[in-house]
Enzyme design. Sequence first.
Site, PDB file in Angstrom:
ATOM      1  N   GLU A  92     -79.786  -0.474  -5.697  1.00  0.00           N
ATOM      2  CA  GLU A  92     -80.593   0.343  -6.154  1.00  0.00           C
ATOM      3  C   GLU A  92     -81.779  -0.532  -5.557  1.00  0.00           C
ATOM      4  O   GLU A  92     -82.809   0.312  -4.618  1.00  0.00           O
ATOM      5  CB  GLU A  92     -80.638   0.496  -7.330  1.00  0.00           C
ATOM      6  CG  GLU A  92     -80.030   1.647  -7.836  1.00  0.00           C
ATOM      7  CD  GLU A  92     -80.158   2.547  -8.046  1.00  0.00           C
ATOM      8  OE1 GLU A  92     -81.465   3.040  -7.455  1.00  0.00           O
ATOM      9  OE2 GLU A  92     -79.033   3.679  -7.918  1.00  0.00           O
ATOM     10  N   CYS A 245     -80.497  21.527  -2.905  1.00  0.00           N
ATOM     11  CA  CYS A 245     -81.652  21.610  -3.200  1.00  0.00           C
ATOM     12  C   CYS A 245     -82.403  20.350  -1.462  1.00  0.00           C
ATOM     13  O   CYS A 245     -83.286  19.995  -2.796  1.00  0.00           O
ATOM     14  CB  CYS A 245     -82.558  20.600  -4.874  1.00  0.00           C
ATOM     15  SG  CYS A 245     -83.818  21.759  -5.221  1.00  0.00           S
ATOM     16  N   CYS A 252     -79.884  27.669  -1.642  1.00  0.00           N
ATOM     17  CA  CYS A 252     -80.256  28.606  -3.136  1.00  0.00           C
ATOM     18  C   CYS A 252     -79.034  29.098  -3.090  1.00  0.00           C
ATOM     19  O   CYS A 252     -78.458  28.811  -4.780  1.00  0.00           O
ATOM     20  CB  CYS A 252     -80.913  29.341  -2.999  1.00  0.00           C
ATOM     21  SG  CYS A 252     -82.802  28.119  -2.784  1.00  0.00           S
ATOM     22  N   CYS A 255     -76.068  26.822  -5.045  1.00  0.00           N
ATOM     23  CA  CYS A 255     -76.719  26.096  -5.703  1.00  0.00           C
ATOM     24  C   CYS A 255     -76.291  26.583  -7.593  1.00  0.00           C
ATOM     25  O   CYS A 255     -75.891  27.577  -7.302  1.00  0.00           O
ATOM     26  CB  CYS A 255     -78.333  26.267  -6.226  1.00  0.00           C
ATOM     27  SG  CYS A 255     -78.877  25.484  -7.496  1.00  0.00           S
ATOM     28  N   CYS A 261     -83.494  29.278 -11.744  1.00  0.00           N
ATOM     29  CA  CYS A 261     -84.646  28.001 -11.119  1.00  0.00           C
ATOM     30  C   CYS A 261     -85.829  29.184 -10.788  1.00  0.00           C
ATOM     31  O   CYS A 261     -85.798  30.534 -10.149  1.00  0.00           O
ATOM     32  CB  CYS A 261     -84.058  28.285  -9.260  1.00  0.00           C
ATOM     33  SG  CYS A 261     -85.051  27.384  -8.566  1.00  0.00           S
TER      34      CYS A 261
END
Length: 404
Positions: A92, A245, A252, A255, A261
């Site tokens: 991270e 995305c 799209c 997805c 959406c």
Amino acid sequence: SAAAWPLIGLRSLGCPNLFVGWTWCFFARHLAALWHSALMSVQQLSPFSSAANASKITAKITTHYRKNARVLLWRAPPGGALPNAYHVWLSEVMLQQTTVAAVGRYFEYFTRRWPTVTDLAGAQDADILAAWAGLGYYARARNLIACARIVAEERGGQFPQTEAELRTLPGIGDYTAAAIAAFAFGQRTVVVDANIERLMARLFAIAVPLPAGKANIRAAMDVLTPKTGAGDFAQACMDIGATICTARLPKCPQCPLHMHCEALLTGTPELFPVKPAKKAKPLRRGRFFWIEQDGHILLVTRPNKGMLGGMRALPDDNWSAAGDGEAIPPITSQWTVVPDIIQHSFTHFTLCVDLAVYRGPKLAKENPISEWWPLESWDKAGLPTLYAKAFRRWMIIRNEDDND
């Protein structure tokens, strides 16, 4: 787009009156605009039509992750045992403002050379900084060292498990604390990175411009995040944001959330999240100094505080984000200036660099604030990308001159 559907319908019916067709198209466009405006007004009050709808979205995201999770060195498989906290923390920190593709080999090298946080804490600063070279944002490396030593020396090598405790450690902000708590310890936290930010903004067509819109985006993620499995859920959202995305040309049709959406309904999902206009970066000028003799190059260690702190570098003229360098050489002698050898972009400014090559008499090698590095192994010095770029460029120029 939705506004074009009525016109397509008229054509398919063979409507003979073009005036009627175009009038209907004009009406449809305005109707779509009014509908979108009303949707935005309602959405500002409550971005979710129902708790049931939120549950459906969460379930679809989770199911998609089980089948399509990216395989990353620091991750555990979906639904599996929690990953090593050291690995989560290290990845991270490395991933802050850096891509997954760039981090992989660094993560592998660090965990092979320093398998535990205690091993990392006991390493020399110079070795860690050299291993970090090329990842950029070098304050992260200094915070990494400080954090490792606190965890090793004050906590027996064990990371704290809550967001609040994690935020007390160097280099760990709100996002990183939430991510470590969720991924490594199974805590229910609200994790929002750039990929999740984009996904939530589009899913609920959050029209409030950033940075003000971040509060709405976090609220959306909070509603969707389940009580258990928050880590897997956040990583599932990240994967959709990173692979489907995407910022440009979102996929799209692929997805799992396209039926939910709201940005897709507008016809322009790529416009979300709404961002303020970018400001032009100021241009700063700096000069590096090349001093070479007996097959060695003179390097200095930059001050611990400030940009690229604690890193080996070529001597320079004290350039900074605030202003141009002084262009004054460290030694009064003969120099040949190679103008504009490189240009390097930082987050908030661009630096244009000249290189001054030393042509004076031989120098004494004893100098406590510098070191003579073998030219043939300069790539082992751990130079920051900025200086490595200038180094490579000068070597190319010099070789070209030698061949003429």
